[in-house]
Design a protein around this motif. Structure first.
Motif, PDB file in Angstrom:
ATOM      1  N   GLU A  22       0.822  -1.211   0.000  1.00  0.00           N
ATOM      2  CA  GLU A  22       0.000   0.000   0.000  1.00  0.00           C
ATOM      3  C   GLU A  22       0.857   1.263   0.000  1.00  0.00           C
ATOM      4  OE1 GLU A  22      -2.292  -0.356   3.522  1.00  0.00           O
ATOM      5  OE2 GLU A  22      -3.287  -2.230   2.921  1.00  0.00           O
ATOM      6  N   LYS A  23       2.165   1.110   0.229  1.00  0.00           N
ATOM      7  CA  LYS A  23       3.062   2.261   0.366  1.00  0.00           C
ATOM      8  C   LYS A  23       3.909   2.442  -0.891  1.00  0.00           C
ATOM      9  CE  LYS A  23       1.950   2.486   4.811  1.00  0.00           C
ATOM     10  NZ  LYS A  23       1.222   3.628   5.403  1.00  0.00           N
ATOM     11  N   ASN A  24       4.404   3.665  -1.068  1.00  0.00           N
ATOM     12  CA  ASN A  24       5.336   3.945  -2.166  1.00  0.00           C
ATOM     13  C   ASN A  24       6.762   3.777  -1.638  1.00  0.00           C
ATOM     14  OD1 ASN A  24       6.351   4.794  -4.667  1.00  0.00           O
ATOM     15  ND2 ASN A  24       6.435   6.927  -3.986  1.00  0.00           N
ATOM     16  N   VAL A  25       7.180   2.512  -1.519  1.00  0.00           N
ATOM     17  CA  VAL A  25       8.468   2.210  -0.883  1.00  0.00           C
ATOM     18  C   VAL A  25       9.251   1.174  -1.697  1.00  0.00           C
ATOM     19  CG1 VAL A  25       7.778   2.794   1.472  1.00  0.00           C
ATOM     20  CG2 VAL A  25       7.330   0.483   0.600  1.00  0.00           C
ATOM     21  N   ASP A  26      10.562   1.221  -1.527  1.00  0.00           N
ATOM     22  CA  ASP A  26      11.435   0.168  -2.046  1.00  0.00           C
ATOM     23  C   ASP A  26      11.738  -0.792  -0.902  1.00  0.00           C
ATOM     24  OD1 ASP A  26      11.652   1.205  -4.652  1.00  0.00           O
ATOM     25  OD2 ASP A  26      13.216   2.598  -4.023  1.00  0.00           O
ATOM     26  N   VAL A  27      11.581  -2.071  -1.145  1.00  0.00           N
ATOM     27  CA  VAL A  27      11.756  -3.071  -0.086  1.00  0.00           C
ATOM     28  C   VAL A  27      12.703  -4.164  -0.559  1.00  0.00           C
ATOM     29  CG1 VAL A  27      10.609  -4.702   1.451  1.00  0.00           C
ATOM     30  CG2 VAL A  27       9.392  -2.651   0.679  1.00  0.00           C
ATOM     31  N   LYS A  28      13.631  -4.515   0.318  1.00  0.00           N
ATOM     32  CA  LYS A  28      14.505  -5.658   0.072  1.00  0.00           C
ATOM     33  C   LYS A  28      14.510  -6.528   1.329  1.00  0.00           C
ATOM     34  CE  LYS A  28      17.394  -3.183  -3.244  1.00  0.00           C
ATOM     35  NZ  LYS A  28      18.751  -2.748  -3.624  1.00  0.00           N
ATOM     36  N   MET A  29      14.667  -7.831   1.123  1.00  0.00           N
ATOM     37  CA  MET A  29      14.662  -8.736   2.272  1.00  0.00           C
ATOM     38  C   MET A  29      15.818  -9.718   2.171  1.00  0.00           C
ATOM     39  SD  MET A  29      11.659 -11.287   3.746  1.00  0.00           S
ATOM     40  CE  MET A  29      12.139 -12.861   2.993  1.00  0.00           C
ATOM     41  N   ILE A  30      16.411 -10.000   3.322  1.00  0.00           N
ATOM     42  CA  ILE A  30      17.415 -11.066   3.410  1.00  0.00           C
ATOM     43  C   ILE A  30      16.938 -12.096   4.421  1.00  0.00           C
ATOM     44  CG2 ILE A  30      19.745 -11.653   4.136  1.00  0.00           C
ATOM     45  CD1 ILE A  30      20.807  -9.299   2.821  1.00  0.00           C
ATOM     46  N   GLU A  31      16.971 -13.327   4.006  1.00  0.00           N
ATOM     47  CA  GLU A  31      16.604 -14.452   4.853  1.00  0.00           C
ATOM     48  C   GLU A  31      17.870 -15.226   5.200  1.00  0.00           C
ATOM     49  OE1 GLU A  31      13.567 -18.323   4.591  1.00  0.00           O
ATOM     50  OE2 GLU A  31      14.015 -17.115   2.810  1.00  0.00           O
ATOM     51  N   ASN A  32      18.086 -15.482   6.504  1.00  0.00           N
ATOM     52  CA  ASN A  32      19.255 -16.224   6.973  1.00  0.00           C
ATOM     53  C   ASN A  32      20.564 -15.565   6.516  1.00  0.00           C
ATOM     54  OD1 ASN A  32      17.539 -18.174   8.127  1.00  0.00           O
ATOM     55  ND2 ASN A  32      17.423 -19.289   6.195  1.00  0.00           N
ATOM     56  N   CYS A  33      20.693 -14.295   6.802  1.00  0.00           N
ATOM     57  CA  CYS A  33      21.874 -13.530   6.377  1.00  0.00           C
ATOM     58  C   CYS A  33      23.171 -14.157   6.885  1.00  0.00           C
ATOM     59  CB  CYS A  33      21.764 -12.095   6.887  1.00  0.00           C
ATOM     60  SG  CYS A  33      23.121 -11.024   6.385  1.00  0.00           S
ATOM     61  N   GLY A  34      24.097 -14.404   5.965  1.00  0.00           N
ATOM     62  CA  GLY A  34      25.400 -14.942   6.332  1.00  0.00           C
ATOM     63  C   GLY A  34      25.440 -16.437   6.563  1.00  0.00           C
ATOM     64  N   MET A  35      24.297 -17.105   6.418  1.00  0.00           N
ATOM     65  CA  MET A  35      24.241 -18.553   6.623  1.00  0.00           C
ATOM     66  C   MET A  35      24.270 -19.267   5.277  1.00  0.00           C
ATOM     67  SD  MET A  35      21.388 -18.639   9.686  1.00  0.00           S
ATOM     68  CE  MET A  35      21.400 -17.347  10.944  1.00  0.00           C
ATOM     69  N   ALA A  36      24.428 -20.577   5.322  1.00  0.00           N
ATOM     70  CA  ALA A  36      24.563 -21.356   4.084  1.00  0.00           C
ATOM     71  C   ALA A  36      23.320 -21.260   3.206  1.00  0.00           C
ATOM     72  CB  ALA A  36      24.856 -22.818   4.424  1.00  0.00           C
ATOM     73  N   ASP A  37      22.150 -21.105   3.820  1.00  0.00           N
ATOM     74  CA  ASP A  37      20.898 -21.053   3.063  1.00  0.00           C
ATOM     75  C   ASP A  37      20.373 -19.624   2.906  1.00  0.00           C
ATOM     76  OD1 ASP A  37      20.440 -20.854   5.756  1.00  0.00           O
ATOM     77  OD2 ASP A  37      18.691 -22.174   5.796  1.00  0.00           O
ATOM     78  N   GLU A  38      21.271 -18.674   2.882  1.00  0.00           N
ATOM     79  CA  GLU A  38      20.890 -17.267   2.713  1.00  0.00           C
ATOM     80  C   GLU A  38      20.118 -17.045   1.413  1.00  0.00           C
ATOM     81  OE1 GLU A  38      23.783 -13.808   3.347  1.00  0.00           O
ATOM     82  OE2 GLU A  38      23.721 -13.966   1.161  1.00  0.00           O
TER      83      GLU A  38
END
Length: 228
Positions: free
Chosen positions: A187-203
Motif C-alpha cells: 500500500e506504500k510507495n516504498v522500495d523493499v529488500k529482504m534477506i533471509e538467513n543472512c550470512g548462513m549457508a541457506d541465505e
C-alpha cells in the motif's frame, strides 16, 4: 570467588563476522548457555563453533525460551534461566550466553542479565555485528545518509504507524506475519529488500517486494526505503 556472566553477540550468521573479543570470551568461559533445547538446535552455537576450537570441551546450559508474548510465562522462564546460571556462578564458573547479532537488540539475554545483576552478580555485554548492518552490506546499501533517520521496528507487532516515520525502516522479526507485512507494504510507495538467513549457508536475498514470499524462516529481515 563467584563467576561472571557474559552476554556474547556472535553476529548475524557468518562465523568470520565474530569479533576477536567474542571469540576470546567464549574460549575462556567453561560454561556456555544457549537459548535452545540442545546446543545442536542453537544457531548461535553453530556460528561460534565455526571460530572457537574448544567448544566440545565446554559445559552447556540449555535455556530454551517459549515463543509467546505472554509476559507472565516469559518472566517465569527468565527467572528459571537466571537461577540455572546463578548455580554455575556460585561455583566460580564464568558463563557465556550466546546470542545472535548483538545482545542489546531484541535479545532474550537482556532480561536474564537484569535478574542476574539485581541479585548481585557481575554481568557484561560483548557486542556483535547486528543483523541489519550485515544485511545492508550484503545489499551494498547505506542504511542512513546525511540527515536520514534510521528506525528499527519489531514487525511481529503492528507496524502501520511506524511506517510513517521518515528515513529507512528496518523490519525485524517479520517471519511470523510476513504475508500481512508484505500486504501493508504494497500500500506504500516504498522500495523493499529482504534477506533471509543472512550470512548462513541457506541465505536468500530478495531485491523487490513482489519477490518476497508469504512464508520465510525466522531469521528474515526487511529494509524499507521511500521510493525516489
Amino acid at each position: 570467588m563467584k563467576g561472571r556472566l557474559f552476554g556474547v553477540g556472535v553476529g548475524p550468521g557468518d562465523p568470520e563476522l565474530m569479533t576477536y573479543k567474542a571469540v576470546r570470551t567464549i574460549e575462556k568461559c567453561p560454561v556456555i548457555a544457549v537459548p535452545a533445547k540442545g546446543r545442536e538446535h542453537a544457531v548461535s552455537y553453530r556460528i561460534a563453533a565455526g571460530m572457537v576450537d574448544n567448544m566440545e570441551e565446554k559445559e552447556y546450559l540449555d535455556l530454551d525460551t517459549p515463543m509467546t508474548k505472554d509476559r507472565q510465562i516469559l518472566n517465569q522462564n527468565y527467572e528459571k534461566a537466571a537461577k540455572r546460571i546463578i548455580e554455575e556462578l556460585e561455583k566460580g564458573k564464568d558463563v557465556a550466553y550466546l546470542t545472535l547479532g548483538d545482545p542489546t537488540i531484541y535479545s532474550t539475554y537482556m532480561y536474564i542479565q537484569r535478574i542476574i545483576k539485581e541479585k548481585g552478580y557481575e554481568a557484561s555485554i560483548i557486542n556483535g555485528i547486528p543483523s541489519f548492518c550485515a544485511a545492508a552490506s550484503k545489499l551494498n546499501e547505506s542504511l542512513a545518509d546525511r540527515a536520514d533517520e534510521l528506525h528499527v521496528i519489531p514487525s511481529s507487532y503492528d507496524i502501520r504507524n511506524a511506517l510513517r516515520y521518515p528515513g529507512t525502516k528496518v523490519l525485524m522479526k517479520s517471519a511470523s506475519r510476513l504475508a500481512e507485512v508484505r500486504e501493508i507494504l504494497e500500500e506504500k510507495n516504498v522500495d523493499v529488500k529482504m534477506i533471509e538467513n543472512c550470512g548462513m549457508a541457506d541465505e536468500q536475498i530478495y531485491e523487490r517486494l513482489e519477490d518476497i514470499p508469504e512464508h520465510a524462516s525466522y531469521y528474515s529481515l526487511l529494509i524499507v526505503k521511500e521510493s525516489v
